[in-house]
Scaffold this motif. Sequence first.
Motif, mmCIF file in Angstrom:
data_model
loop_
_atom_site.group_PDB
_atom_site.id
_atom_site.type_symbol
_atom_site.label_atom_id
_atom_site.label_comp_id
_atom_site.label_asym_id
_atom_site.label_seq_id
_atom_site.Cartn_x
_atom_site.Cartn_y
_atom_site.Cartn_z
ATOM 1 N N LEU A 107 0.837 -1.199 0.000
ATOM 2 C CA LEU A 107 0.000 0.000 0.000
ATOM 3 C C LEU A 107 0.870 1.246 0.000
ATOM 4 C CD1 LEU A 107 -2.772 -0.958 2.613
ATOM 5 C CD2 LEU A 107 -3.027 -0.810 0.123
ATOM 6 N N SER A 108 0.373 2.275 -0.661
ATOM 7 C CA SER A 108 1.091 3.544 -0.723
ATOM 8 C C SER A 108 0.289 4.700 -0.137
ATOM 9 C CB SER A 108 1.460 3.879 -2.180
ATOM 10 O OG SER A 108 0.287 3.955 -2.983
ATOM 11 N N ALA A 109 -0.903 4.405 0.373
ATOM 12 C CA ALA A 109 -1.725 5.467 0.940
ATOM 13 C C ALA A 109 -2.860 4.848 1.750
ATOM 14 C CB ALA A 109 -2.299 6.368 -0.164
ATOM 15 N N ILE A 110 -3.379 5.635 2.683
ATOM 16 C CA ILE A 110 -4.610 5.285 3.380
ATOM 17 C C ILE A 110 -5.733 6.131 2.793
ATOM 18 C CG2 ILE A 110 -3.356 4.703 5.486
ATOM 19 C CD1 ILE A 110 -4.261 7.397 6.644
ATOM 20 N N GLY A 111 -6.959 5.814 3.149
ATOM 21 C CA GLY A 111 -8.075 6.614 2.646
ATOM 22 C C GLY A 111 -9.310 5.777 2.414
ATOM 23 N N GLY A 112 -10.403 6.463 2.071
ATOM 24 C CA GLY A 112 -11.671 5.814 1.829
ATOM 25 C C GLY A 112 -12.038 5.785 0.355
ATOM 26 N N VAL A 113 -12.753 6.789 -0.091
ATOM 27 C CA VAL A 113 -13.209 6.862 -1.482
ATOM 28 C C VAL A 113 -12.600 8.099 -2.132
ATOM 29 C CG1 VAL A 113 -15.233 7.062 -2.985
ATOM 30 C CG2 VAL A 113 -15.355 5.699 -0.896
ATOM 31 N N TYR A 114 -12.188 7.980 -3.376
ATOM 32 C CA TYR A 114 -11.650 9.103 -4.135
ATOM 33 C C TYR A 114 -12.309 9.131 -5.514
ATOM 34 C CZ TYR A 114 -8.728 5.780 -6.743
ATOM 35 O OH TYR A 114 -8.289 4.752 -7.545
ATOM 36 N N ASP A 115 -12.213 10.255 -6.189
ATOM 37 C CA ASP A 115 -12.861 10.442 -7.502
ATOM 38 C C ASP A 115 -14.337 10.080 -7.445
ATOM 39 O OD1 ASP A 115 -10.539 11.354 -8.578
ATOM 40 O OD2 ASP A 115 -9.991 9.471 -9.569
ATOM 41 N N ASN A 116 -14.973 10.408 -6.342
ATOM 42 C CA ASN A 116 -16.419 10.236 -6.140
ATOM 43 C C ASN A 116 -16.853 8.790 -5.956
ATOM 44 O OD1 ASN A 116 -16.939 13.022 -6.291
ATOM 45 N ND2 ASN A 116 -17.093 12.951 -8.531
ATOM 46 N N THR A 117 -16.344 7.885 -6.723
ATOM 47 C CA THR A 117 -16.872 6.516 -6.675
ATOM 48 C C THR A 117 -15.824 5.444 -6.423
ATOM 49 O OG1 THR A 117 -16.643 6.306 -9.082
ATOM 50 C CG2 THR A 117 -18.763 7.114 -8.247
ATOM 51 N N LYS A 118 -14.548 5.749 -6.546
ATOM 52 C CA LYS A 118 -13.527 4.711 -6.493
ATOM 53 C C LYS A 118 -13.065 4.484 -5.053
ATOM 54 C CE LYS A 118 -11.752 5.706 -11.128
ATOM 55 N NZ LYS A 118 -10.556 6.109 -11.930
#
Length: 254
Positions: free
Chosen positions: A54-65
């Motif tokens: 993994l290179s990042a944490i996070g939830g949803v980006y670009d609205n749907t991804k």
Amino acid sequence: MANTTIFGAKAIHGANPQSLVEEVIRLRIWESAYWKEECFGLTAVSLIDKAIKLSAIGGVYDNTKPTQFICLLLKLLQIQPEKEILVEYLLVEEYKYLRALAAMYIRMTFGAAEVYQLLEPLLNDYRKLRLLSMNGFSLTYMDEFVDKLLTEDRVCDIILPRLPKREILEQTERLPPRKSKLMEAMQEKDSDESERGRSRSRSRSRSRSRSSRSISRSRSPSYVGSDGDEDGDRYISKSPSRSRSNSPRPMDTT
């Protein structure tokens, strides 16, 4: 069948573990290419290889991804590894994103007291983390991420289960008081300063005693030698007048 929770999984907070992720996000994860191609058939052991990449944490980006981070989080909820395995994930310092993933899972599934006991030590981890969100990439830190897990209701677009405040758990004697590294450092600093103050006071007192002794010696009579002369030496005058006065007078021949 690939999206169903493993058979025999225990309910978390009274519900299916995967339901801890909102249905809208859960459906997006199931439809993502990463879930279908990379998460199929993962186990608690094989998932480590994916997490360390993994290179990042996070939830949803670009609205749907959905991010890869949240896909692996849902996979953990689906396979429900044993607690010991999650603790081992957390203790692996070399792979910070694996640690962040384990911290997120522990926050969502463990009891309140265990959450504080396991996650609070990570507040001393100041390594950088990349965060992928709707606004793109940004920079955060491990301690900030863990602090949000302990204090906020939504992290990485996931609504977290309710977590009682630490003070409440301390009052119910389920959790010992937290030992802050900052407070420990301040206490050590205060003790060092007090010790230095005591050493300075001792050195001043010793110097005062030495000076008082020297003054008393200077004010006392000079040392008298064994033969009665001062300073232990016999004083012999070499003055000419005294020498002549002590010499015998010449006899009058007239």
